[in-house]
Design a protein around this motif. Structure first.
Motif, PDB file in Angstrom:
ATOM      1  N   MET A   8     -33.585 -75.834-105.489  1.00 44.09           N
ATOM      2  CA  MET A   8     -33.870 -75.530-106.897  1.00 44.09           C
ATOM      3  C   MET A   8     -32.648 -74.846-107.516  1.00 44.09           C
ATOM      4  SD  MET A   8     -36.913 -73.110-108.452  1.00 44.09           S
ATOM      5  CE  MET A   8     -36.082 -71.543-108.279  1.00 44.09           C
ATOM      6  N   GLU A   9     -32.219 -75.369-108.667  1.00 38.74           N
ATOM      7  CA  GLU A   9     -31.081 -74.752-109.333  1.00 38.74           C
ATOM      8  C   GLU A   9     -31.531 -73.478-110.034  1.00 38.74           C
ATOM      9  OE1 GLU A   9     -27.677 -75.777-112.657  1.00 38.74           O
ATOM     10  OE2 GLU A   9     -28.851 -77.414-111.775  1.00 38.74           O
ATOM     11  N   LYS A  10     -30.794 -72.425-109.792  1.00 41.72           N
ATOM     12  CA  LYS A  10     -31.162 -71.140-110.382  1.00 41.72           C
ATOM     13  C   LYS A  10     -30.749 -71.077-111.847  1.00 41.72           C
ATOM     14  CE  LYS A  10     -31.114 -68.322-106.189  1.00 41.72           C
ATOM     15  NZ  LYS A  10     -30.696 -67.024-105.612  1.00 41.72           N
ATOM     16  N   ARG A  11     -31.537 -70.354-112.640  1.00 44.98           N
ATOM     17  CA  ARG A  11     -31.185 -70.145-114.048  1.00 44.98           C
ATOM     18  C   ARG A  11     -30.294 -68.913-114.159  1.00 44.98           C
ATOM     19  NH1 ARG A  11     -33.630 -65.769-116.343  1.00 44.98           N
ATOM     20  NH2 ARG A  11     -35.607 -65.040-115.485  1.00 44.98           N
ATOM     21  N   LYS A  12     -29.656 -68.788-115.310  1.00 47.43           N
ATOM     22  CA  LYS A  12     -28.814 -67.614-115.546  1.00 47.43           C
ATOM     23  C   LYS A  12     -29.675 -66.435-116.036  1.00 47.43           C
ATOM     24  CE  LYS A  12     -24.318 -69.701-116.119  1.00 47.43           C
ATOM     25  NZ  LYS A  12     -24.684 -70.990-115.524  1.00 47.43           N
ATOM     26  N   LEU A  13     -29.230 -65.246-115.706  1.00 48.98           N
ATOM     27  CA  LEU A  13     -29.938 -64.035-116.122  1.00 48.98           C
ATOM     28  C   LEU A  13     -29.947 -63.923-117.640  1.00 48.98           C
ATOM     29  CD1 LEU A  13     -29.793 -60.571-114.552  1.00 48.98           C
ATOM     30  CD2 LEU A  13     -29.024 -60.751-116.923  1.00 48.98           C
ATOM     31  N   GLU A  14     -31.033 -63.386-118.195  1.00 45.24           N
ATOM     32  CA  GLU A  14     -31.189 -63.272-119.644  1.00 45.24           C
ATOM     33  C   GLU A  14     -31.459 -61.824-120.049  1.00 45.24           C
ATOM     34  OE1 GLU A  14     -34.461 -65.852-120.306  1.00 45.24           O
ATOM     35  OE2 GLU A  14     -33.345 -67.692-119.848  1.00 45.24           O
ATOM     36  N   VAL A  15     -31.283 -61.551-121.325  1.00 44.78           N
ATOM     37  CA  VAL A  15     -31.565 -60.204-121.852  1.00 44.78           C
ATOM     38  C   VAL A  15     -33.007 -59.812-121.538  1.00 44.78           C
ATOM     39  CG1 VAL A  15     -31.721 -58.793-123.945  1.00 44.78           C
ATOM     40  CG2 VAL A  15     -29.884 -60.451-123.720  1.00 44.78           C
ATOM     41  N   ALA A  16     -33.938 -60.727-121.790  1.00 45.29           N
ATOM     42  CA  ALA A  16     -35.366 -60.425-121.646  1.00 45.29           C
ATOM     43  C   ALA A  16     -35.809 -60.273-120.191  1.00 45.29           C
ATOM     44  CB  ALA A  16     -36.199 -61.499-122.338  1.00 45.29           C
ATOM     45  N   ASP A  17     -34.891 -60.473-119.254  1.00 42.01           N
ATOM     46  CA  ASP A  17     -35.250 -60.246-117.846  1.00 42.01           C
ATOM     47  C   ASP A  17     -35.585 -58.790-117.571  1.00 42.01           C
ATOM     48  OD1 ASP A  17     -34.862 -62.883-117.457  1.00 42.01           O
ATOM     49  OD2 ASP A  17     -33.185 -62.719-116.061  1.00 42.01           O
ATOM     50  N   LEU A  18     -35.247 -57.897-118.500  1.00 38.33           N
ATOM     51  CA  LEU A  18     -35.682 -56.498-118.382  1.00 38.33           C
ATOM     52  C   LEU A  18     -37.194 -56.428-118.179  1.00 38.33           C
ATOM     53  CD1 LEU A  18     -33.760 -54.455-121.138  1.00 38.33           C
ATOM     54  CD2 LEU A  18     -33.556 -54.230-118.656  1.00 38.33           C
ATOM     55  N   PHE A  19     -37.916 -57.385-118.765  1.00 36.83           N
ATOM     56  CA  PHE A  19     -39.376 -57.384-118.673  1.00 36.83           C
ATOM     57  C   PHE A  19     -39.878 -57.994-117.367  1.00 36.83           C
ATOM     58  CE2 PHE A  19     -38.557 -57.662-123.343  1.00 36.83           C
ATOM     59  CZ  PHE A  19     -38.944 -56.354-123.641  1.00 36.83           C
ATOM     60  N   LYS A  20     -39.004 -58.649-116.628  1.00 31.31           N
ATOM     61  CA  LYS A  20     -39.426 -59.284-115.374  1.00 31.31           C
ATOM     62  C   LYS A  20     -39.088 -58.415-114.152  1.00 31.31           C
ATOM     63  CE  LYS A  20     -39.257 -64.131-116.832  1.00 31.31           C
ATOM     64  NZ  LYS A  20     -39.110 -63.927-118.271  1.00 31.31           N
ATOM     65  N   LEU A  21     -38.098 -57.542-114.299  1.00 29.28           N
ATOM     66  CA  LEU A  21     -37.642 -56.730-113.172  1.00 29.28           C
ATOM     67  C   LEU A  21     -38.616 -55.597-112.875  1.00 29.28           C
ATOM     68  CD1 LEU A  21     -33.938 -56.662-114.297  1.00 29.28           C
ATOM     69  CD2 LEU A  21     -34.723 -57.574-112.103  1.00 29.28           C
ATOM     70  N   GLN A  22     -38.782 -55.315-111.595  1.00 27.37           N
ATOM     71  CA  GLN A  22     -39.678 -54.245-111.148  1.00 27.37           C
ATOM     72  C   GLN A  22     -38.841 -53.139-110.504  1.00 27.37           C
ATOM     73  OE1 GLN A  22     -43.299 -55.012-111.216  1.00 27.37           O
ATOM     74  NE2 GLN A  22     -42.634 -56.798-112.359  1.00 27.37           N
ATOM     75  N   SER A  23     -39.201 -51.896-110.785  1.00 25.06           N
ATOM     76  CA  SER A  23     -38.482 -50.755-110.235  1.00 25.06           C
ATOM     77  C   SER A  23     -39.363 -50.041-109.218  1.00 25.06           C
ATOM     78  CB  SER A  23     -38.097 -49.804-111.373  1.00 25.06           C
ATOM     79  OG  SER A  23     -37.517 -48.635-110.880  1.00 25.06           O
ATOM     80  N   VAL A  24     -38.867 -49.914-107.979  1.00 28.61           N
ATOM     81  CA  VAL A  24     -39.643 -49.325-106.877  1.00 28.61           C
ATOM     82  C   VAL A  24     -38.995 -47.999-106.498  1.00 28.61           C
ATOM     83  CG1 VAL A  24     -40.543 -49.707-104.557  1.00 28.61           C
ATOM     84  CG2 VAL A  24     -40.101 -51.667-106.054  1.00 28.61           C
ATOM     85  N   THR A  25     -39.726 -46.893-106.690  1.00 31.76           N
ATOM     86  CA  THR A  25     -39.123 -45.570-106.501  1.00 31.76           C
ATOM     87  C   THR A  25     -40.058 -44.593-105.793  1.00 31.76           C
ATOM     88  OG1 THR A  25     -39.939 -44.822-108.656  1.00 31.76           O
ATOM     89  CG2 THR A  25     -37.738 -45.794-108.632  1.00 31.76           C
ATOM     90  N   ASP A  26     -39.468 -43.446-105.440  1.00 31.30           N
ATOM     91  CA  ASP A  26     -40.193 -42.237-105.020  1.00 31.30           C
ATOM     92  C   ASP A  26     -41.124 -42.425-103.816  1.00 31.30           C
ATOM     93  OD1 ASP A  26     -40.588 -39.579-105.203  1.00 31.30           O
ATOM     94  OD2 ASP A  26     -41.696 -39.595-107.078  1.00 31.30           O
ATOM     95  N   PRO A  27     -40.615 -42.954-102.685  1.00 35.29           N
ATOM     96  CA  PRO A  27     -41.475 -43.055-101.497  1.00 35.29           C
ATOM     97  C   PRO A  27     -41.863 -41.679-100.967  1.00 35.29           C
ATOM     98  CG  PRO A  27     -39.178 -43.511-100.929  1.00 35.29           C
ATOM     99  CD  PRO A  27     -39.232 -43.396-102.429  1.00 35.29           C
ATOM    100  N   GLN A  28     -43.140 -41.524-100.613  1.00 38.34           N
ATOM    101  CA  GLN A  28     -43.647 -40.248-100.087  1.00 38.34           C
ATOM    102  C   GLN A  28     -44.496 -40.532 -98.857  1.00 38.34           C
ATOM    103  OE1 GLN A  28     -43.054 -37.119-101.385  1.00 38.34           O
ATOM    104  NE2 GLN A  28     -41.734 -37.974-102.982  1.00 38.34           N
ATOM    105  N   LEU A  29     -43.986 -40.095 -97.705  1.00 39.66           N
ATOM    106  CA  LEU A  29     -44.717 -40.295 -96.454  1.00 39.66           C
ATOM    107  C   LEU A  29     -45.889 -39.337 -96.337  1.00 39.66           C
ATOM    108  CD1 LEU A  29     -41.788 -40.785 -93.944  1.00 39.66           C
ATOM    109  CD2 LEU A  29     -43.819 -42.241 -94.044  1.00 39.66           C
ATOM    110  N   ALA A  30     -47.011 -39.842 -95.800  1.00 39.92           N
ATOM    111  CA  ALA A  30     -48.145 -38.976 -95.511  1.00 39.92           C
ATOM    112  C   ALA A  30     -47.819 -38.110 -94.294  1.00 39.92           C
ATOM    113  CB  ALA A  30     -49.383 -39.826 -95.240  1.00 39.92           C
ATOM    114  N   PRO A  31     -48.473 -36.956 -94.150  1.00 37.98           N
ATOM    115  CA  PRO A  31     -48.210 -36.085 -92.997  1.00 37.98           C
ATOM    116  C   PRO A  31     -48.385 -36.783 -91.641  1.00 37.98           C
ATOM    117  CG  PRO A  31     -49.466 -34.902 -94.650  1.00 37.98           C
ATOM    118  CD  PRO A  31     -49.392 -36.325 -95.116  1.00 37.98           C
ATOM    119  N   ASN A  32     -49.267 -37.801 -91.576  1.00 35.23           N
ATOM    120  CA  ASN A  32     -49.479 -38.498 -90.290  1.00 35.23           C
ATOM    121  C   ASN A  32     -48.388 -39.524 -89.983  1.00 35.23           C
ATOM    122  OD1 ASN A  32     -50.042 -40.701 -91.923  1.00 35.23           O
ATOM    123  ND2 ASN A  32     -52.268 -40.680 -91.554  1.00 35.23           N
ATOM    124  N   GLY A  33     -47.506 -39.777 -90.954  1.00 40.53           N
ATOM    125  CA  GLY A  33     -46.402 -40.716 -90.738  1.00 40.53           C
ATOM    126  C   GLY A  33     -46.825 -42.168 -90.645  1.00 40.53           C
TER     127      GLY A  33
END
Length: 658
Positions: free
Chosen positions: A1-26
């Protein structure tokens, strides 16, 4: 599959994954995932859970607001977090085995931060309280409230992102009883108190507070150990500079914290310190590393990335972030002085947590062609297992450009580090225009991390050059300090030498179609460049500085930043004017687009107004675009539709002239 070029509106498609917090039991963890809702024009952040034995990821909250700062109770049965689902950030608690989140606070001005008490029945909070009022007092709502004059008596009376600061409110620390909802105020006095840490036995708090009446020229926040029962205080650190992020070791003997003194003002490297409560001795664990502790990267994707300053294991080892050579790496430190990296090069570790036994880490990692995901990494082997794949489909569909790292000789023959991106869909033998991007700060750095704006320019057919000139973090103390007192000198030479270098080494660059842009310090430098060189055919200056004389009085930091960075104040206006791009406006031959936010208190919009009217009066080619209700952080956390409009303005200007 040929990939498309990145667009301005891709801001709405991107996901941000942050702040992992381990439980005390690991065995389990929570983290925050943020996306931008195009229809509602807002950021939505929800809490997710991962079972680390099965790798099963489950969404735990589904609100339309933003949650932040998740933290497990010491028994692992509950998670507390902040949420703005009812406008102001309030404290909520979720049972780890399911059910609705319980709202714990209804403070008039919301909750700033919190810490679980080890008993699991109470939570320490810090929040803004009006003088003479309590946390829970409600302000009288007057629908016909008339505008009132604002009286400033101090120099620190305004702040970017906040506007005019209320004169009679103070951050206090209190204790909330989860069962009854009762709130007991712990601190007193008209001072700003910040909650830092609580000991594992629950007997000691660490708070940050400066009790001087006038803070105009106070650039310190003392850290104090307070006995919860007697309120007796012991000074942890009280010296010029910023210190924070305190953490107790598991045995409560040691306290780790991060900070920097004022040896080089705000260019001073941050270090990792450990205080021994038994003998009162302090160690600087990173003294031998000539790079700053913490995350100095500039980018525009990760939302609410809030990594701890340091994390202890039960064996009294420490892990922390280090900004070095364009990487943000996780490092290991022992009290005996051992130091070594725990994660590889060429990436940005923007969030992490460490298992109590030090066996593994949860790391949130990005690189130039990966927006970021969560991984479980075995410490001993470095082996990684992917936990999330929120951006996997996006990466399968969109062509991203991997930058090439470069090193060249800048001013004074120093090595300067940067990156060159070829245009997306690059064809050998074709000539392409090149855009030079300049970061803000200046004490920050471009990094091996995902940057939507840079990828967008490459997707639109431009080569992109971005470098870390002197003044940038991540290199030596001498290097980061070298810009102070020399704005428009060696830093300008470093950037132009980088341009010379890539043009010489890459025949595909069309030297007749060069563009330049940058924001904040990068905006200053864009202004400076077009006043000192006619090599560029188009320029876009953003949230810039044009006149250091007026900046001194209008910026929320101007009255001290000018002295720290230029080495002059209003007693030496000649030097301020010498370093002001406005002085060189008559030399500007490059078409210049000026972008600025209406509510920028860091580099106020009058800086753009002066530049625009001056250039217009001289018959120069320029336009001025103002963004309403936006502050200095428009490009990173601004209202989504305005972020899109900003990117459209930049790409439109370059399309017109390049």
């Amino acid at each position: 599959m040929e990939k498309r070029k990145l667009e301005v509106a891709d801001l709405f498609k991107l996901q941000s994954v942050t702040d992992p917090q381990l439980a005390p039991n690991g065995k389990e963890a929570v983290f925050v995932k943020t996306h931008i809702d195009e229809e509602d024009n807002k950021y939505i952040a929800n809490l997710f859970h991962v079972d680390l034995e099965s790798n099963e990821v489950t969404q735990w909250t589904h609100g339309k607001g933003a949650i932040s700062s998740p933290e497990w109770s010491s028994d692992g049965k509950q998670i507390a977090f902040l949420s703005d689902r009812e406008e102001k950030n309030q404290l909520f608690i979720l049972q780890a085995r399911g059910g609705e989140a319980q709202k714990v606070t209804t403070f008039e001005k919301g909750v700033s931060g919190f810490l679980w008490s080890p008993c699991g029945k109470k939570i320490w909070v810090d929040a803004v309280v009006k003088e003479g009022k309590t946390f829970t007092d409600k302000e009288e709502k007057d629908e016909k409230k008339k505008p009132q004059p604002y009286r400033a008596t101090k120099m620190k009376y305004q702040m970017d992102g906040a506007g005019l600061l209320p004169q009679d409110t103070y951050k206090q620390i209190g204790l909330v009883d989860i069962e009854t909802g009762e709130v007991t105020q712990f601190t007193e006095g008209n001072f700003q108190h910040g909650l830092q840490a609580i000991s594992h036995d629950g007997k000691k708090l660490i708070i940050g507070v400066n009790r001087k009446n006038n803070l105009d020229f106070e650039f310190r926040q003392p850290l104090i150990i307070v006995d919860v029962e007697t309120k007796e205080e012991t000074v942890l650190v009280d010296e010029e500079g910023y210190f924070g992020g305190a953490q107790f070791s598991f045995d409560d003997r040691y306290i780790a914290y991060v900070g920097s003194d004022r040896s080089f003002e705000n260019a001073t490297h941050s270090s990792l310190y450990v205080y021994d409560t038994e003998d009162g001795m302090r160690m600087n664990l990173t003294e031998s590393i000539d790079a700053p502790v913490g995350d100095a990267a500039v980018a525009d994707h990760q939302q609410g990335a809030d990594a701890p300053s340091a994390v202890w294991t039960k064996d009294n080892y420490l892990y922390f972030q280090l900004s070095t050579m364009g990487d943000i790496r996780l490092y290991f430190a022992s009290l005996e002085g051992e130091l070594y990296p725990a994660t590889p090069e060429n990436e940005h570790v923007y969030g992490y947590d460490i298992s109590v036994d030090g066996e593994f880490a949860l790391v949130a990692v990005s690189n130039a062609i990966n927006p970021g995901e969560l991984y479980k990494q075995t410490i001993a082997t470095g082996e990684r297992q992917a936990i999330t794949s929120f951006n996997a489909t996006y990466l399968e569909e969109v062509e991203l450009v991997e930058p090439e790292a470069i090193v060249y000789k800048g001013a004074t023959n120093w090595d300067v580090h940067g990156w060159l991106m070829k245009p997306a869909g690059y064809v050998e033998g074709t000539n392409y225009p090149l855009i030079v991007e300049i970061h803000g700060g200046p004490h920050a750095m471009y990094a091996n991390t995902f940057f939507h704006e840079l990828q967008l320019l490459a997707a639109q057919g431009y080569g992109v050059l971005y470098v870390n000139p002197r003044g940038s973090h991540g290199y030596s103390q001498e290097f980061v300090d070298a810009v102070r007192g020399d704005y428009g000198g060696g830093d300008y030479e470093d950037i132009m030498a980088g341009l010379d270098y890539v043009c010489k080494e890459n025949s595909w660059i069309d030297t007749n179609r060069l563009g330049v842009t940058g924001g904040s310090y990068g905006g200053f430098m864009t202004n400076w460049i077009v006043g000192h060189s006619d090599r560029f055919k188009a320029a876009v200056t953003q949230r810039s500085i044009s006149n250091w004389i007026s900046f001194f009085g209008v910026s929320d930091i101007g009255y001290y930043f000018s002295d720290w960075q230029i080495g002059a104040d209003m007693t030496d206006v000649d030097k301020l004017w010498e370093h002001s791009p406005l002085k060189y406006a008559k030399h500007v031959e490059t078409p210049l687009l000026i972008l600025h936010s209406e509510k920028d208190f860091r580099c106020p919009i009058e800086q753009a107004e002066q530049l625009y009217i001056t250039l217009k009066s001289m018959g120069k080619e320029t336009e001025f675009v103002r963004f309403p209700d936006a502050n200095h952080n428009l490009s990173r956390t601004g209202t989504p539709n305005l972020r899109i409009a900003r990117l459209d303005e930049i790409t439109g200007w370059f399309a017109k002239y390049l």
